[in-house]
Design an enzyme around this catalytic site. Structure first.
Site, short mmCIF file in Angstrom:
data_model
loop_
_atom_site.label_atom_id
_atom_site.label_comp_id
_atom_site.label_asym_id
_atom_site.label_seq_id
_atom_site.Cartn_x
_atom_site.Cartn_y
_atom_site.Cartn_z
CG ASN A 170 -9.57 31.55 26.40
OD1 ASN A 170 -10.06 32.68 26.47
ND2 ASN A 170 -8.82 31.04 27.37
CD1 TRP A 171 -10.49 34.28 20.12
CD2 TRP A 171 -11.76 36.13 19.96
NE1 TRP A 171 -11.18 34.22 18.94
CE2 TRP A 171 -11.96 35.35 18.81
CE3 TRP A 171 -12.44 37.34 20.07
CZ2 TRP A 171 -12.84 35.73 17.78
CZ3 TRP A 171 -13.31 37.72 19.06
CH2 TRP A 171 -13.50 36.92 17.93
CE LYS A 172 -5.42 32.14 26.97
NZ LYS A 172 -4.17 31.58 27.47
CG HIS B 185 -8.04 29.91 31.73
ND1 HIS B 185 -6.79 30.38 32.00
CD2 HIS B 185 -7.99 29.34 30.51
CE1 HIS B 185 -6.00 30.12 30.95
NE2 HIS B 185 -6.71 29.48 30.04
CD GLU C 126 -4.23 32.82 30.85
OE1 GLU C 126 -5.22 33.43 30.41
OE2 GLU C 126 -3.41 32.22 30.12
CD GLU D 16 -6.74 25.27 29.12
OE1 GLU D 16 -6.65 25.44 27.90
OE2 GLU D 16 -6.84 26.22 29.92
N GLY E 252 0.46 28.62 26.50
CA GLY E 252 1.22 29.72 25.91
C GLY E 252 2.72 29.49 25.84
CB SER F 184 1.11 24.96 23.44
OG SER F 184 1.65 25.99 24.26
N GLY G 283 -6.02 28.86 22.78
CA GLY G 283 -5.77 30.27 23.04
C GLY G 283 -5.14 30.93 21.82
N GLY G 284 -3.82 31.05 21.83
CA GLY G 284 -3.07 31.77 20.79
C GLY G 284 -3.47 31.40 19.36
P1 PGA Z 1 -2.75 28.60 24.45
O1 PGA Z 1 -3.87 28.87 25.57
O2 PGA Z 1 -3.45 27.77 23.38
O3 PGA Z 1 -2.34 29.94 23.96
O4 PGA Z 1 -1.67 27.82 25.10
C1 PGA Z 1 -4.80 27.89 25.93
C2 PGA Z 1 -5.63 28.38 27.07
O5 PGA Z 1 -5.12 29.10 27.94
O6 PGA Z 1 -6.84 28.09 27.14
#
Ligand code: PGA
Length: 254
Positions: free
Chosen positions: A11-13, A98, A100, A170, A176, A215, A236-237
């Site tokens: 997930n590159w956001k 998600h 966010e 999640e 993050g 994370s 994500g990251g």
């Molecule tokens: P993260 O994000 O791996 O950077 O914690 C995961 C996500 O939000 O899907």
């Protein structure tokens, strides 16, 4: 019991231009050329790069996903992207609900359920995100929160539709932050999610892939890999560098 194919989702956001997306995928494919990866790998770039990423992934085992879907198919909905448009651009998966999106775009459980249904109707596999806030975790309310989030989705999708869906657990406090639940908590909660699905949709619960997200890194991925109830990860990251994402995929092979 059904065997579930592992799934790792990048997930590159809101990161990477079209050119950066192309460079990533070329590197990703080079790195994978001589590796035997057993998992499904899905890249979810920003919507502007879906088409470009998909063109490069065509003919490979890997797939493209979207990070969001809007309701409807076509019409006067300025700025909206329907499942129909995402599919045509090359997406086969879509992240739905998600945290966010829930936090910054006001998506509630009902909207998330409608989006999961819209994804299914458009031929996209919904990756439905659920998870608790830190205070809810500390208060021991996690299972109750997960049930509140899952129930509308289970009502919106038939058992047959649900069998092709993916659930990503999640914890919001882990996204993050570099903090993760213990493998015991992750196992217990992934098991609780599957039990909730079984209670409503019966045996198809054995086919639904349950991912962990928050994370995930090369340092901790094996802790989740060892949990029988967890079928992969939403990253994500650590997915922003092709090398790291491929490293995670290789670790899942182990
Ligand atoms: P993260 O994000 O791996 O950077 O914690 C995961 C996500 O939000 O899907």
């Amino acid at each position: 019991m059904a065997t579930r194919k592992p799934l790792l989702v990048a997930n590159w956001k809101m990161h990477k231009t079209v050119e950066e997306s192309r460079a990533y995928v070329r590197h990703f494919l080079d790195l994978l050329a001589d590796r035997d990866i057993t998992a499904d790998l899905v890249i979810c770039p920003p919507a502007t790069s879906i088409w470009a990423v998909d063109r490069l992934l065509q003919g490979t085992p890997w797939a493209t996903g979207a990070q969001n879907i809007d309701l409807g198919q076509e019409g006067p909905m300025t700025g909206a992207l329907s499942g129909y448009l995402l599919y045509e651009a090359g997406a086969r998966y879509v992240i739905v609900g998600h945290s966010e999106r829930r936090q910054h775009f006001g998506e509630n459980n009902q909207v998330v359920a409608q989006k999961a249904q819209a994804a299914h109707a458009a031929g996209l596999c919904p990756i439905i995100c659920i998870g608790e806030k830190e205070d809810e975790f500390l208060a021991g309310r996690t299972e109750a929160v997960l049930a509140e989030q899952l129930e509308p989705v289970m009502t919106a999708l038939s058992a047959a539709a649900f069998s092709g869906a993916v659930i990503a657990y999640e914890p919001i406090w882990a996204i993050g932050t570099g903090r993760v639940p213990t493998p015991e908590d992750a196992a217990r909660l992934a098991g609780a999610i599957r039990a909730m699905i079984r209670a409503v949709h019966g045996p198809v619960s054995d086919q639904v892939r349950v991912l962990y997200g928050g994370s995930v890194s090369p340092e901790n991925i094996l802790d989740f890999r060892r949990v029988h109830e967890i079928d992969g990860v939403l990253v994500g990251g650590a997915s922003l560098q092709a090398q790291k994402f491929v490293h995670l995929a290789e670790a899942w092979n182990a």
